[in-house]
Design an enzyme around this catalytic site. Structure first.
Site, PDB file in Angstrom:
ATOM      1  N   ARG A 101      14.720  38.734  31.011  1.00 12.71           N
ATOM      2  CA  ARG A 101      13.644  39.577  31.545  1.00 12.71           C
ATOM      3  C   ARG A 101      13.478  40.844  30.721  1.00 12.71           C
ATOM      4  NH1 ARG A 101      15.887  44.780  32.432  1.00 12.71           N
ATOM      5  NH2 ARG A 101      17.433  44.799  34.088  1.00 12.71           N
ATOM      6  N   GLU A 131      11.262  47.388  40.798  1.00 15.55           N
ATOM      7  CA  GLU A 131      11.828  48.650  40.274  1.00 15.55           C
ATOM      8  C   GLU A 131      10.970  49.240  39.146  1.00 15.55           C
ATOM      9  OE1 GLU A 131      16.169  49.039  39.828  1.00 15.55           O
ATOM     10  OE2 GLU A 131      15.804  50.024  37.910  1.00 15.55           O
ATOM     11  N   ARG A 139       8.149  43.306  35.828  1.00 10.75           N
ATOM     12  CA  ARG A 139       9.355  42.663  35.304  1.00 10.75           C
ATOM     13  C   ARG A 139       8.888  41.288  34.861  1.00 10.75           C
ATOM     14  NH1 ARG A 139      14.713  44.683  36.804  1.00 10.75           N
ATOM     15  NH2 ARG A 139      14.494  46.912  36.549  1.00 10.75           N
ATOM     16  N   CYS A 188      14.863  53.255  35.629  1.00  7.72           N
ATOM     17  CA  CYS A 188      16.283  53.581  35.510  1.00  7.72           C
ATOM     18  C   CYS A 188      16.634  53.705  34.028  1.00  7.72           C
ATOM     19  CB  CYS A 188      17.108  52.465  36.151  1.00  7.72           C
ATOM     20  SG  CYS A 188      18.885  52.711  36.036  1.00  7.72           S
ATOM     21  N   THR A 196      19.145  53.041  32.490  1.00 10.22           N
ATOM     22  CA  THR A 196      19.971  51.950  31.940  1.00 10.22           C
ATOM     23  C   THR A 196      19.103  50.913  31.239  1.00 10.22           C
ATOM     24  OG1 THR A 196      19.833  50.685  33.998  1.00 10.22           O
ATOM     25  CG2 THR A 196      21.753  52.110  33.720  1.00 10.22           C
ATOM     26  N   ARG A 239      17.208  42.127  29.719  1.00  7.08           N
ATOM     27  CA  ARG A 239      18.480  41.552  30.140  1.00  7.08           C
ATOM     28  C   ARG A 239      18.350  40.058  29.937  1.00  7.08           C
ATOM     29  NH1 ARG A 239      22.481  40.154  34.081  1.00  7.08           N
ATOM     30  NH2 ARG A 239      21.028  39.463  35.672  1.00  7.08           N
ATOM     31  N   ARG A 293      28.191  39.882  35.656  1.00  2.65           N
ATOM     32  CA  ARG A 293      27.758  40.230  37.012  1.00  2.65           C
ATOM     33  C   ARG A 293      28.118  39.092  37.954  1.00  2.65           C
ATOM     34  NH1 ARG A 293      21.811  43.182  36.610  1.00  2.65           N
ATOM     35  NH2 ARG A 293      22.449  44.794  35.180  1.00  2.65           N
ATOM     36  N   GLU A 303      23.518  41.749  40.486  1.00  2.00           N
ATOM     37  CA  GLU A 303      24.195  43.034  40.388  1.00  2.00           C
ATOM     38  C   GLU A 303      25.005  43.328  41.656  1.00  2.00           C
ATOM     39  OE1 GLU A 303      21.279  46.081  39.770  1.00  2.00           O
ATOM     40  OE2 GLU A 303      22.664  47.305  38.620  1.00  2.00           O
TER      41      GLU A 303
END
Ligand code: ARG
Length: 340
Positions: free
Chosen positions: A110, A209, A213, A255, A257, A264, A293, A298
């Site tokens: 993603r 988020e 995505r 975020c 990160t 990812r 993970r 997560e």
């Protein structure tokens, strides 16, 4: 006295880096859309077990609040001097990792994208969320060939019906308490939905988020196939949408990160032997810059020896570089599993 106090037990990066001096310098600043430091760190304050604890409310947040974002990004992503993010979304043709399907059950890759001209999900008003959703749906309608599909609105489809559809495994849920405290769940499920290709190998989450995505997934160990589908979708959407981008930080995300490639790329892999040699597995994943993970994502547990293994690095590496690195790391893991 500061009006921010992190709980003693918190180990978050925001707690570590937000000195009184930085706090004072930023406390009265705002981005053009009105995002403040207080909003940015709210989740970290509410959730002492945060690892990061800060979110961006718009693309400008990374500049306006750079005295706090920069050191966090530096610590999470590594040395950033002279950083210039280079994107390389180029189709690949790598050997299939596990042709017999003995270990790798599925591959999922993603990326996250946010539009430059809209506030990010923790800071967006409902009317804007709706306007954004409408704009994205119009663009998704251009996807053709194997990317063609349907958009399922969480707001307008009957919930019962959505849950009955065989596609229900693809829907996203309301965000966790970290996202909740940040404001990401506001007005849920309004303005949210999922685009799913007819072959169910591509989906686009809208207003989770991040604004988008984009996810390519398949029950295969053929990383290139999954990656190439994602590349096609990204370049199609790029033609119509103006994404938030920074020359140092690459794609800007809610975020910190996720900045950089925002990618990812990972697999679900069953490792019955390595499950009992966790230290060895950790050594390999660390050496290959991969992360582990839980089976359901997560902060979840490992079930039935199925690990979710994905890239750790997203910044200072290109998209194609991530896939090549993941490929090499998984080869090493499979080799170790076979040798036990
Ligand atoms: N804000 C949470 C924390 O600091 C999540 C961080 C990474 N995960 C994410 N979904 N962005 O622990």
């Amino acid at each position: 006295m500061n009006s921010f106090v992190f709980l003693e037990k918190s180990n978050s990066l925001v707690k570590k880096h937000l000195s009184s001096k930085i706090y004072k310098a930023l406390e009265h600043k705002q981005t053009d859309s009105g995002f403040t430091l207080e909003k940015a760190i709210h989740s970290g304050l509410e959730n002492p077990d945060s690892t990061i604890g800060i979110y961006a409310g718009d693309s400008q947040s990374y500049q306006t609040f750079s005295p706090i974002f920069d050191p966090i990004i530096q610590e999470y992503h590594g040395e950033l001097e002279n950083l210039k993010h280079k994107s390389d979304i180029r189709e690949l043709n790598l050997p299939v990792l596990d042709p017999e399907g003995k270990y790798i059950q599925s591959t999922r890759i993603r990326v996250a994208r946010n539009l430059k001209s809209f506030s990010f999900p923790c800071h967006i008003a409902l009317s804007q969320r709706h306007a954004l959703e409408k704009k994205i749906i119009a663009v998704l309608n251009y996807l053709s060939g194997n990317l063609e599909g349907n958009y399922y609105s969480f707001e307008h489809s009957d919930k019962k019906k959505l849950n009955q559809l065989e596609t229900k495994n693809f829907w996203f849920q309301k965000g966790d308490r970290f996202q909740d405290a940040a404001g990401i769940n506001s007005d849920f499920p309004k303005g949210r939905g999922v685009y799913l290709s007819f072959d169910q190998k591509l989906m686009v989450w809208v207003n989770e988020e991040d604004h988008l995505r984009i996810i390519s997934l398949e029950k295969t160990s053929d990383l290139s196939k999954v990656y190439n589908r994602l590349c096609q979708c990204i370049s199609a959407l790029n033609q119509h949408l103006d994404f938030a981008w920074d020359k140092r930080y690459g794609n800007l995300t809610s975020c910190p990160t996720n900045i950089g490639t925002s990618m990812r790329a990972g697999v679900h892999i069953q490792l019955k032997k390595l499950e009992h040699k966790k230290k060895l597995l950790l050594n390999i994943t660390q050496a290959c810059n991969l992360q582990i993970r839980g089976t359901s994502g997560e902060k979840t547990k490992i079930k039935n020896a199925v690990f979710d293994i994905s890239n750790r690095q997203r910044l200072g590496i290109s998209e194609s570089g991530i896939i090549q690195n993941l490929h090499a790391g998984l080869l090493a893991i499979i080799k170790a599993e076979k040798s036990l």
